[in-house]
Structures are given as C-alpha cells and as structure tokens.
Design an enzyme around this catalytic site. Structure first.
Site, PDB file in Angstrom:
ATOM      1  N   HIS A 142       0.851  -1.188   0.000  1.00 34.78           N
ATOM      2  CA  HIS A 142       0.000   0.000   0.000  1.00 34.78           C
ATOM      3  C   HIS A 142       0.884   1.233   0.000  1.00 34.78           C
ATOM      4  CE1 HIS A 142      -3.225   2.764   0.915  1.00 34.78           C
ATOM      5  NE2 HIS A 142      -2.551   3.201   1.963  1.00 34.78           N
ATOM      6  N   LYS A 163      -1.056  11.089   1.134  1.00 33.20           N
ATOM      7  CA  LYS A 163      -0.144  10.623   0.079  1.00 33.20           C
ATOM      8  C   LYS A 163      -0.669  10.974  -1.317  1.00 33.20           C
ATOM      9  CE  LYS A 163      -0.331   6.331   1.393  1.00 33.20           C
ATOM     10  NZ  LYS A 163      -1.253   6.489   2.543  1.00 33.20           N
ATOM     11  N   ASP A 181      -2.134   3.971  -4.349  1.00 33.22           N
ATOM     12  CA  ASP A 181      -2.839   3.034  -3.474  1.00 33.22           C
ATOM     13  C   ASP A 181      -2.167   1.666  -3.422  1.00 33.22           C
ATOM     14  OD1 ASP A 181      -4.962   2.516  -1.635  1.00 33.22           O
ATOM     15  OD2 ASP A 181      -5.829   1.209  -3.156  1.00 33.22           O
ATOM     16  N   ARG A 247      16.956  15.338  12.582  1.00 37.42           N
ATOM     17  CA  ARG A 247      17.078  16.729  12.157  1.00 37.42           C
ATOM     18  C   ARG A 247      18.358  16.990  11.388  1.00 37.42           C
ATOM     19  NH1 ARG A 247      15.468  20.832  16.880  1.00 37.42           N
ATOM     20  NH2 ARG A 247      15.536  22.191  15.053  1.00 37.42           N
TER      21      ARG A 247
END
Length: 315
Positions: A142, A163, A181, A247
């Site tokens: 998926h 998405k 999908d 980060r």
C-alpha cells in the site's frame, strides 16, 4: 512472503516470434519455472552430471557443427538421452534446420522443437532478461510511487495521511505518477527494485471528497509512467511533539523490501506543511547522496572545524 511466477511457453513463442518445428502434445500447457537458459554442450558428448532439465535448451552453430561430425547412430543416442529428461523445449538458433534424428527423438519423447533466426548469443541473452523480469519475486504494498527528478519515491503511511494529495501536487509540478494506493514491487536484481501499478488501477488516483480521477486524461500522458526503480522510501507520519525526528540526516536508514535495502526517511506532517516541496527536496538530496555528496556530513565537518578554531583562538 512474496509471490512466485512462471511463464507459459506459448507466451515466449509469441514474444520472440519463434517458429514451432514440432509441437508436443502438452505444448499449450508447458510452463517455464527457471529463469535461465542452457546450451547442451557437454550433454551432446554424453556428460549429464548436474544437468538442469527444467531449463530451456538452445542449439547454435557450435553444437550443430559437432552433431554433423558424428554418425547418425550417435546423433540418435545423443537426442534420445537429452529428450529423456523431458526438457521444456529445444530452441534451434540461426534458422538452422533440425537434424532428422532430432525430430524423430522429439516425436518419441514428445518434446517441443522451436526455431528462430536470431544469433545464438542474442536469443539466449534476450530470453534470460525476459524470464528474469517475468519471474522476479514481487509483492504488493500500500502506497504511492512517484518519479521526482528521475528518482523513484515510494510514499507509505496510514490511509488518509495525504499521500494521494501530495501526488496530485507533484504531478502539477511536472513530476510523474507510477502507482497510487497499490504498488507492485518486483525484485529485478540483488540491489534493484522496480515498482509499477497493477493493471486494474493504472493511471488512477483516489482523492477523498472528489473520487477517482484519471491522471493521464486529466494532466496528459506525460504525467504518468508505467514503471520506475524505487530509490527512496518515504514514511509519512502525523507529527507528534513527544517523538524525536532526525534533524541532521547523518544516520542512513534503510527499509528491507524483498531482501533489498532501500534508503528510508520519515517525514512528519502537520496542517500547512508543504509536503510536495519536502518530497522534491528529499528526491534531490537522495540523488546527491548517490553522487557522493552529503550536505549533513559537510555541515558537521564545518561545524567541528569552527569549534576547533575557536578553541585554538582561546588558548
């Protein structure tokens, strides 16, 4: 667990325009399960140790010239022994006419004989490439697969995270959709994964509140692509203040798919954060890393150098 595939001999005959010299009784049902091809060199001389009978066998000039130098009775013995292993089929390259003994033994053992006009090395390499692609291990995941600046980005995350919406924004920016999908992932080498959309949902995107749209018809055929390598996996997650996110980007992270380690990053999203721009930057940054440049490493080195100079100046 991934799916395994096979190829029907009839599909191969059609794909490579092979001519059927002798059709076995099971011709229509023969399936190839081994993605390799063999030239029966030693076998023609009678050596069958380690012989793999599930492979397609190909005869070329070298094998044919050898067969023509031995007696007819010896050729009967050679083909009788070879065909007794019930090989899927024998392909004779360069449009060479099969030996009469070959045809007789093929009828005796009910083995399909095929012919082609291509050079032996060419037909072998072409068949191997075709079979390896057709039989490659694959799974369906998926997610959304996009081509961004030449990089294949597989977007994964919970349903409704955004998405598909990000994919539409990227398409508007000139990038291309491969799958939405459901992404069919195929292992084409020990280090490479190819992603594509299942035939049923190809070129379609589902947008909540709008429904299904056909990207190729809405934005043009240049907005879609049949398949693409998967270069980076992007996990899109909802922002949580208590979670720690990378980060600096110093530590390389990977996701294992079909035994292949693919670079992987996690992108937290909040309302108002431009996900499409972030994905464009991720694609370009991944491309730079593959070319040997890492901005995080360069920044860290400059930072360390700055602190060292400061310490030396304070002495």
């Amino acid at each position: 667990m991934f799916d395994t595939y096979c190829v029907r001999l009839t599909e191969l005959v059609k794909e490579f325009h092979l001519t059927v010299a002798y059709r076995s009784s099971d011709y229509e049902s023969i399936q190839l399960t081994v993605d390799n091809i063999a030239r029966p060199g030693l076998q023609l001389a009678g050596y069958f140790d380690h012989f793999e009978p599930m492979r397609l066998q190909v005869l070329g000039n070298v094998e044919t010239s050898y067969l023509r130098k031995i007696t007819s009775s010896a050729r009967y013995i050679v083909f009788d022994r070879l065909f007794s292993f019930k090989i899927p089929a024998l392909i004779i390259a360069r449009d060479i006419t099969p030996e009469p003994e070959c045809m007789e033994m093929a009828k005796k053992h009910d083995i399909t004989i095929l012919r082609c006009q291509d050079a032996t090395s060419y037909i072998i390499s072409s068949l191997i490439s075709y079979l390896k692609s057709a039989m490659a291990p694959r799974i369906t995941r998926h997610g959304v697969l996009m081509e961004i600046y030449g990089e294949g980005l597989l977007l994964v995350g919970e349903s409704g995270i955004g998405k598909s919406e990000a994919a539409v924004e990227l398409i508007k920016r000139g990038h291309r959709l491969i799958a939405d999908d459901a992404v069919e992932i195929k292992k084409i080498s020990s280090t490479g994964l190819m992603g594509a959309a299942p035939e049923l949902v190809r070129n379609y995107i589902e947008l909540r509140g709008i429904g299904i749209i056909n990207v190729a018809k809405l934005y043009g055929v240049g907005s879609v692509k049949a398949e693409n390598f998967i270069d980076l996996v992007v996990s899109i997650v909802a922002w949580k203040a208590q979670d720690n996110y990378d980060r600096m980007g110093l530590e390389d992270q990977y996701m294992d798919i079909l035994g292949v380690k693919v670079p992987h990053i996690t992108v937290p999203v909040t309302p108002g954060r431009n996900l499409a721009v972030i994905l464009e930057v991720a694609a370009m940054n991944n491309r730079q890393k593959k070319m040997g440049y890492n901005a995080a490493v360069e920044f860290t080195e400059q930072l360390n150098q700055h602190f060292m100079q400061s310490m030396e100046g304070n002495r």
